[in-house]
Write a protein that holds these residues in place. Structure first.
Motif, PDB file in Angstrom:
ATOM      1  N   LEU A   1      54.710  44.172  59.591  1.00 51.45           N
ATOM      2  CA  LEU A   1      55.629  44.097  58.450  1.00 51.45           C
ATOM      3  C   LEU A   1      54.854  44.190  57.130  1.00 51.45           C
ATOM      4  O   LEU A   1      55.271  44.875  56.201  1.00 51.45           O
ATOM      5  CB  LEU A   1      56.439  42.793  58.504  1.00 51.45           C
ATOM      6  N   HIS A   2      53.715  43.512  57.083  1.00 49.58           N
ATOM      7  CA  HIS A   2      52.877  43.569  55.878  1.00 49.58           C
ATOM      8  C   HIS A   2      52.464  45.023  55.602  1.00 49.58           C
ATOM      9  O   HIS A   2      52.555  45.496  54.469  1.00 49.58           O
ATOM     10  CB  HIS A   2      51.640  42.684  56.084  1.00 49.58           C
TER      11      HIS A   2
ATOM     12  N   SER B   1      44.514  26.193  59.334  1.00 50.45           N
ATOM     13  CA  SER B   1      44.270  25.035  58.455  1.00 50.45           C
ATOM     14  C   SER B   1      43.118  25.305  57.509  1.00 50.45           C
ATOM     15  O   SER B   1      42.056  25.767  57.934  1.00 50.45           O
ATOM     16  CB  SER B   1      43.921  23.808  59.287  1.00 50.45           C
ATOM     17  N   GLY B   2      43.361  25.008  56.255  1.00 52.36           N
ATOM     18  CA  GLY B   2      42.297  25.160  55.249  1.00 52.36           C
ATOM     19  C   GLY B   2      42.194  26.565  54.688  1.00 52.36           C
ATOM     20  O   GLY B   2      41.332  26.837  53.851  1.00 52.36           O
ATOM     21  N   CYS B   3      43.064  27.464  55.113  1.00 53.23           N
ATOM     22  CA  CYS B   3      42.984  28.847  54.602  1.00 53.23           C
ATOM     23  C   CYS B   3      43.324  28.844  53.108  1.00 53.23           C
ATOM     24  O   CYS B   3      44.380  28.340  52.699  1.00 53.23           O
ATOM     25  CB  CYS B   3      43.955  29.741  55.374  1.00 53.23           C
ATOM     26  N   PRO B   4      42.448  29.421  52.272  1.00 51.30           N
ATOM     27  CA  PRO B   4      42.662  29.340  50.825  1.00 51.30           C
ATOM     28  C   PRO B   4      43.682  30.359  50.295  1.00 51.30           C
ATOM     29  O   PRO B   4      43.938  30.393  49.095  1.00 51.30           O
ATOM     30  CB  PRO B   4      41.259  29.652  50.268  1.00 51.30           C
ATOM     31  N   LEU B   5      44.288  31.162  51.187  1.00 53.52           N
ATOM     32  CA  LEU B   5      45.173  32.236  50.703  1.00 53.52           C
ATOM     33  C   LEU B   5      46.621  31.789  50.483  1.00 53.52           C
ATOM     34  O   LEU B   5      47.490  32.603  50.177  1.00 53.52           O
ATOM     35  CB  LEU B   5      45.130  33.424  51.681  1.00 53.52           C
ATOM     36  N   GLY B   6      46.901  30.508  50.677  1.00 57.49           N
ATOM     37  CA  GLY B   6      48.254  29.991  50.451  1.00 57.49           C
ATOM     38  C   GLY B   6      48.230  28.476  50.421  1.00 57.49           C
ATOM     39  O   GLY B   6      47.184  27.850  50.586  1.00 57.49           O
TER      40      GLY B   6
ATOM     41  N   LYS C   1      54.942  34.645  46.798  1.00 53.46           N
ATOM     42  CA  LYS C   1      54.793  36.035  46.344  1.00 53.46           C
ATOM     43  C   LYS C   1      54.420  36.970  47.491  1.00 53.46           C
ATOM     44  O   LYS C   1      54.400  38.180  47.346  1.00 53.46           O
ATOM     45  CB  LYS C   1      53.699  36.107  45.269  1.00 53.46           C
ATOM     46  N   GLY C   2      54.060  36.396  48.629  1.00 54.76           N
ATOM     47  CA  GLY C   2      53.675  37.224  49.780  1.00 54.76           C
ATOM     48  C   GLY C   2      52.234  36.960  50.166  1.00 54.76           C
ATOM     49  O   GLY C   2      51.338  36.998  49.309  1.00 54.76           O
ATOM     50  N   LEU C   3      52.030  36.675  51.441  1.00 49.35           N
ATOM     51  CA  LEU C   3      50.667  36.369  51.925  1.00 49.35           C
ATOM     52  C   LEU C   3      49.880  37.651  52.180  1.00 49.35           C
ATOM     53  O   LEU C   3      50.446  38.677  52.577  1.00 49.35           O
ATOM     54  CB  LEU C   3      50.761  35.580  53.230  1.00 49.35           C
TER      55      LEU C   3
ATOM     56  N   ALA D   1      55.624  33.087  54.608  1.00 47.41           N
ATOM     57  CA  ALA D   1      54.917  31.981  55.282  1.00 47.41           C
ATOM     58  C   ALA D   1      54.626  32.339  56.733  1.00 47.41           C
ATOM     59  O   ALA D   1      55.346  33.125  57.349  1.00 47.41           O
ATOM     60  CB  ALA D   1      55.755  30.708  55.227  1.00 47.41           C
ATOM     61  N   ILE D   2      53.558  31.738  57.238  1.00 42.14           N
ATOM     62  CA  ILE D   2      53.192  31.921  58.647  1.00 42.14           C
ATOM     63  C   ILE D   2      52.551  30.614  59.110  1.00 42.14           C
ATOM     64  O   ILE D   2      52.017  29.859  58.276  1.00 42.14           O
ATOM     65  CB  ILE D   2      52.251  33.147  58.836  1.00 42.14           C
ATOM     66  N   SER D   3      52.584  30.344  60.414  1.00 43.82           N
ATOM     67  CA  SER D   3      52.010  29.067  60.870  1.00 43.82           C
ATOM     68  C   SER D   3      51.285  29.230  62.188  1.00 43.82           C
ATOM     69  O   SER D   3      51.380  30.275  62.845  1.00 43.82           O
ATOM     70  CB  SER D   3      53.125  28.023  61.054  1.00 43.82           C
ATOM     71  N   ASP D   4      50.556  28.188  62.553  1.00 43.85           N
ATOM     72  CA  ASP D   4      50.079  28.054  63.931  1.00 43.85           C
ATOM     73  C   ASP D   4      50.391  26.618  64.348  1.00 43.85           C
ATOM     74  O   ASP D   4      51.107  25.905  63.637  1.00 43.85           O
ATOM     75  CB  ASP D   4      48.595  28.443  64.079  1.00 43.85           C
ATOM     76  N   ILE D   5      49.818  26.186  65.457  1.00 42.60           N
ATOM     77  CA  ILE D   5      50.183  24.861  65.968  1.00 42.60           C
ATOM     78  C   ILE D   5      49.749  23.738  65.012  1.00 42.60           C
ATOM     79  O   ILE D   5      50.329  22.665  64.994  1.00 42.60           O
ATOM     80  CB  ILE D   5      49.605  24.666  67.395  1.00 42.60           C
ATOM     81  N   ASP D   6      48.747  24.016  64.172  1.00 43.42           N
ATOM     82  CA  ASP D   6      48.249  22.989  63.254  1.00 43.42           C
ATOM     83  C   ASP D   6      49.054  22.891  61.958  1.00 43.42           C
ATOM     84  O   ASP D   6      48.864  21.958  61.178  1.00 43.42           O
ATOM     85  CB  ASP D   6      46.778  23.259  62.909  1.00 43.42           C
TER      86      ASP D   6
END
Ligand code: NAD
Length: 432
Positions: free
Chosen positions: A246-247, A285-290, A267-269, A255-260
């Motif tokens: 899609l990107h 976790s800890g990703c600085p992009l959002g 504005k869009g990742l 938004a997007i997630s994982d189990i953590d």
């Protein structure tokens, strides 16, 4: 049939009373609704509801620290009327026989919806793959394969990847089976690596199938995709792929997630950046992009399209009212409980159910199985073109059924799948 001047009867979704969050009971509750619409007789209902075979195996393994552990594993073959059974294998700490039975039955209806000549099966091993080393996973896989060896085979039951299993795991299964059978049996599993009988496009197939669903859904609901916002739960094979596709198509992934937990950027990742971070750190976790958010917050975010691609029972009677999406496209199997169906309908949310939406994986698994049998391999663009055609046709058939039977997409999908399996079961007759 109603004439064009008559208003069609309203679409109603029965409030289903399956016991709380039991995927097999949920499957049965939805089955009953479709079976009533199809007017199936009691005998056929009993046959189609009952899994043909359930095998439980113990998997004793020497762990890296020298200790011994015994894991539980299952293989369930739900129905083989349409052909050899087909279904993934998942490694999960929560897996149990009800979950595997539900997943196997969903495979039966899914294969029928996309018209691939397979029955439905599923396998699982109760373990936490995230805490096991690669050698431990290899030993579990080889011992599990040996345990289920007597009931699988290229013409009997063909496993594939699912949660926390991948091409490497499929390669170990193929190798173990081949060692025992004294040959090279690539057709025993699908989702293998390229060069070992794998198909081009299999890894991305479920996500690519979801992309066709997104396009069909926005066309149906008259939403402009270029202006749409999308939320994806889960960033593994399925979620990561649909987010990336899609990107690449210029769609905003909010938004997007994982189990953590989740990552949000209104504005869009930058999805390639997010996935690269995940690859390196094995978590979002800890990703600085959002900004961080929880999975619960992610599910109730305002968006046009929500694509749950993680686990079962994420959208329940407890949170369904909070959802703000206009369209839900179920990449995961069983992300919505039966009790939540009526709540989503009442909010006029257009739901493309799992057994239709995520069928792209089994379609390309079928292509892989065909290529293995022929010994000739197709170009990726041929795989993708054939996949798109099948997914588009399946969507349109199910959507047409919603109009003719005045039911929602989930009931229509169950009706398509169950109706076809019932038809073939009648044709084959009952043995003996
Ligand atoms: P995967 O292991 O590659 O990825 C699973 C993702 O979901 C990971 O990001 C994980 O962190 C996340 N996750 C797991 N449990 C979660 C939870 N409770 N809350 C939030 N996130 C959670 O698995 P996958 O192959 O992408 O499969 C995901 C779903 O899609 C499963 O339901 C699977 O049955 C279904 N599915 C997979 C395929 C396939 O081809 N792999 C095909 C059809 C359906």
């Amino acid at each position: 049939m109603s004439s064009p001047s008559q208003a069609p009867p309203p679409v109603t979704t029965p409030v289903l009373e399956a016991p709380k969050d039991n995927p097999f009971e949920d499957m049965l509750a939805r089955f009953d609704v479709a079976a009533e619409q199809l007017d199936l007789d009691d005998g056929m209902i009993k046959v189609l509801k009952t899994p043909e075979r359930q095998l439980k195996v113990a998997i004793p393994i020497r762990l890296d620290d020298g200790s011994t552990e015994v894991f539980d594993g299952w293989r369930v073959q739900h129905n083989s009327a349409m052909g050899p059974c087909k279904g993934g294998i998942r490694y999960s700490p929560h897996v149990d026989v009800d979950e595997v039975c539900a997943l196997a039955a969903w495979m039966t209806w899914k294969c029928a919806i996309v018209n691939v000549p397979f029955g439905g099966a599923k396998g699982g091993v109760r373990c936490n793959a995230r805490e096991l080393s690669l050698p431990e996973l290899e030993r579990i896989t080889r011992r599990y394969t040996t345990g289920i060896m007597d009931i699988i085979g290229p013409d009997r039951d063909v496993p594939a990847p699912d949660m926390y299993t991948n091409e490497q795991v499929m390669a170990w299964i193929m190798d173990t089976y081949s060692m025992h059978r004294r040959g090279s049996h690539t057709g025993i599993v699908t989702g293998k690596p390229w060069g070992l009988g794998g198909s081009m496009g299999r890894r991305e197939a479920t996500g690519r199938g979801l992309l066709t669903m997104v396009r069909e859904a926005v066309r149906t609901k008259k939403i402009e995709l270029a202006k749409a916002s999308v939320v994806v739960q889960g960033s593994g094979n399925v979620g990561g792929t649909i987010a990336l596709l899609l990107h690449e198509a210029g769609v905003r992934i909010k938004a997007i997630s994982d189990i953590d937990g989740g990552l949000v950027n209104a504005k869009g990742l930058d999805i390639p950046g997010v996935l690269a971070y995940q690859e390196k750190h094995r978590t979002l976790s800890g990703c600085p992009l959002g900004e961080d958010c929880s999975n619960a917050e992610l599910l109730s975010m305002e968006c046009d399209i929500m694509v749950p691609c993680a686990a079962e029972n994420q959208i329940t009677s407890r949170n369904a009212e909070k959802l703000q999406a206009k369209i839900i496209i179920e990449g995961a199997n069983g992300p919505t409980t039966a009790r939540a169906d009526a709540i989503l309908d009442a909010q006029d949310i257009f739901v493309i159910p799992d057994i239709l939406a995520n069928a792209g994986g089994v379609v390309v698994s079928y292509f892989e199985w065909v290529q293995d049998r022929m010994g000739i391999f197709w170009e990726e663009r041929d795989v993708n073109k054939r996949l798109e055609k099948i997914m588009q046709k399946a969507f349109r058939q199910v959507h047409k059924r919603t109009k003719t039977s005045h039911v929602n997409m989930r009931t229509a999908a169950y009706m398509e799948g169950i109706g076809r399996v019932a038809h073939i079961t009648r044709m084959r007759g009952m043995y003996p």
